[in-house]
Design an enzyme around this catalytic site. Structure first.
Site, short mmCIF file in Angstrom:
data_model
loop_
_atom_site.label_atom_id
_atom_site.label_comp_id
_atom_site.label_asym_id
_atom_site.label_seq_id
_atom_site.Cartn_x
_atom_site.Cartn_y
_atom_site.Cartn_z
N HIS A 72 0.85 -1.21 0.00
CA HIS A 72 0.00 0.00 0.00
C HIS A 72 0.89 1.27 0.00
CE1 HIS A 72 -3.12 2.80 1.06
NE2 HIS A 72 -4.01 1.88 1.37
N GLU A 119 -0.71 1.14 -5.45
CA GLU A 119 -0.57 -0.01 -4.57
C GLU A 119 -0.58 -1.29 -5.39
OE1 GLU A 119 -3.99 0.43 -1.97
OE2 GLU A 119 -3.80 2.59 -2.06
C1 BG6 Z 1 -7.03 1.82 -0.18
C2 BG6 Z 1 -8.49 1.45 -0.34
O1 BG6 Z 1 -6.24 0.75 -0.55
O2 BG6 Z 1 -6.80 2.12 1.20
C3 BG6 Z 1 -9.37 2.58 0.17
O3 BG6 Z 1 -8.77 1.19 -1.71
C4 BG6 Z 1 -9.02 2.93 1.60
O4 BG6 Z 1 -10.75 2.20 0.08
C5 BG6 Z 1 -7.53 3.22 1.68
O5 BG6 Z 1 -9.78 4.05 2.01
C6 BG6 Z 1 -7.04 3.54 3.10
O6 BG6 Z 1 -7.41 2.55 3.99
P1 BG6 Z 1 -7.09 2.68 5.52
O7 BG6 Z 1 -7.68 1.46 6.17
O8 BG6 Z 1 -5.60 2.74 5.65
O9 BG6 Z 1 -7.73 3.96 5.99
#
Ligand code: BG6
Length: 284
Positions: free
Chosen positions: A154, A258
């Site tokens: 991510h 990501e």
């Molecule tokens: C992304 C998702 O990978 O991560 C989104 O596609 C999400 O939907 C984002 O809002 C952040 O997620 P988190 O759990 O770190 O707030």
């Protein structure tokens, strides 16, 4: 060339480049090339091991997002890998300079073990060169029953101005757009001027390029088992709603590209191993 290790993090240095990896989540929190930071890290990112890190490269395993049904349905959004402390296993190679981290059920909270009751080993390797970074995740099923999982790196890339950024290499992918709730084919060039949250599945190229003012700034090379890419920018309202996102206009200075395997579950049988790897080059 050096590897330093303290209670919280591991830092690799090669010339003027470095990478810092928090043991919590094995989260890369900084990657510098020529002493210049390449990753976005929120100023209010929580680094004390009480919450997943807002920025850098959190690891998503075994579920991307939230599962409504099935074996991952009791897990929090994006699974447990990003919010447990990993074991630092040391340096594995000198050239490229590589370190490895491990996670298994013995490292999980009782709650996570109760929610996802499988025996597994994750090995995460991070390699640093002068101009690039490689991350590789190996999943091993050490249980006597099969399991299914998603994997996602991510990554929050740091950019100067989102209005000047374009992303190329995702054309003809199968897009699942979570904002407009629609499906379509990937565009030649993606620009961002509103909230974007999309899965580009079945990517046709190995390289995804992030350009700033039309000049390549980063390439993400999908080396192994990463057929999908999530493109995410929270924009104004979502950034406002995230307590750990700061400054609030920081959405102008980040883009998440990501690399993952998230559109379909991966199935792994007892005794089997599966691995995925990606590498980045920073050009500006
Ligand atoms: C992304 C998702 O990978 O991560 C989104 O596609 C999400 O939907 C984002 O809002 C952040 O997620 P988190 O759990 O770190 O707030």
């Amino acid at each position: 060339m050096s590897v330093t290790d303290n209670e919280q993090e591991v830092i690799l240095t090669v010339g003027n480049s470095s990478v810092s990896i928090l043991k919590y989540g094995a989260t890369v929190t900084s990657w510098k090339k020529d002493a210049k930071e390449q990753l976005f890290l929120s100023e209010k990112a929580v680094l004390d091991g009480s919450k997943a890190v807002r920025g850098g490269i959190p690891l998503v395993f075994p579920v991307f997002g939230k599962a409504n049904e099935g074996p991952c349905s009791q897990l929090p959004q994006h699974g447990f890998a990003r919010n447990h402390a990993w074991e630092f296993l040391g340096k594995t190679t000198e050239s490229p300079l590589t370190v490895q981290f491990g996670l298994g059920p013995e490292n999980l909270s009782q709650q996570a073990k109760d929610a996802w009751n499988y025996d597994f080993t994750l090995l995460y390797s991070v390699s640093l060169t002068d101009d690039g970074l490689t991350t590789r995740l190996e999943v091993e099923n050490t249980d006597d029953k099969p399991f299914e999982f998603n994997v996602l790196f991510h990554t929050y890339f740091k950019i100067d101005d989102i209005s000047k950024v374009s992303v190329e290499g995702l054309e003809n992918a199968d897009v699942n757009d979570k904002v407009s709730v629609s499906n379509y084919k990937g565009e030649q060039s993606i620009t961002i001027n509103q909230e974007v949250d999309r899965v580009y599945a079945n990517i046709k190229n190995n390289d995804v390029t992030i350009k700033s003012e039309n000049k390549p700034q980063f390439t993400v090379t999908l080396q192994e088992n990463l057929p999908d890419v999530v493109v995410w920018n929270p924009w104004i309202q979502k950034a406002e709603g995230m307590g750990d996102f700061h400054p609030k206009d920081g959405y102008k200075n980040m883009i998440c590209i990501e690399a993952g395997s998230v559109a379909k579950w991966n199935n792994i049988k007892p005794g089997e191993k599966w691995q995925a790897s990606q590498s980045f080059k920073a050009m500006l």
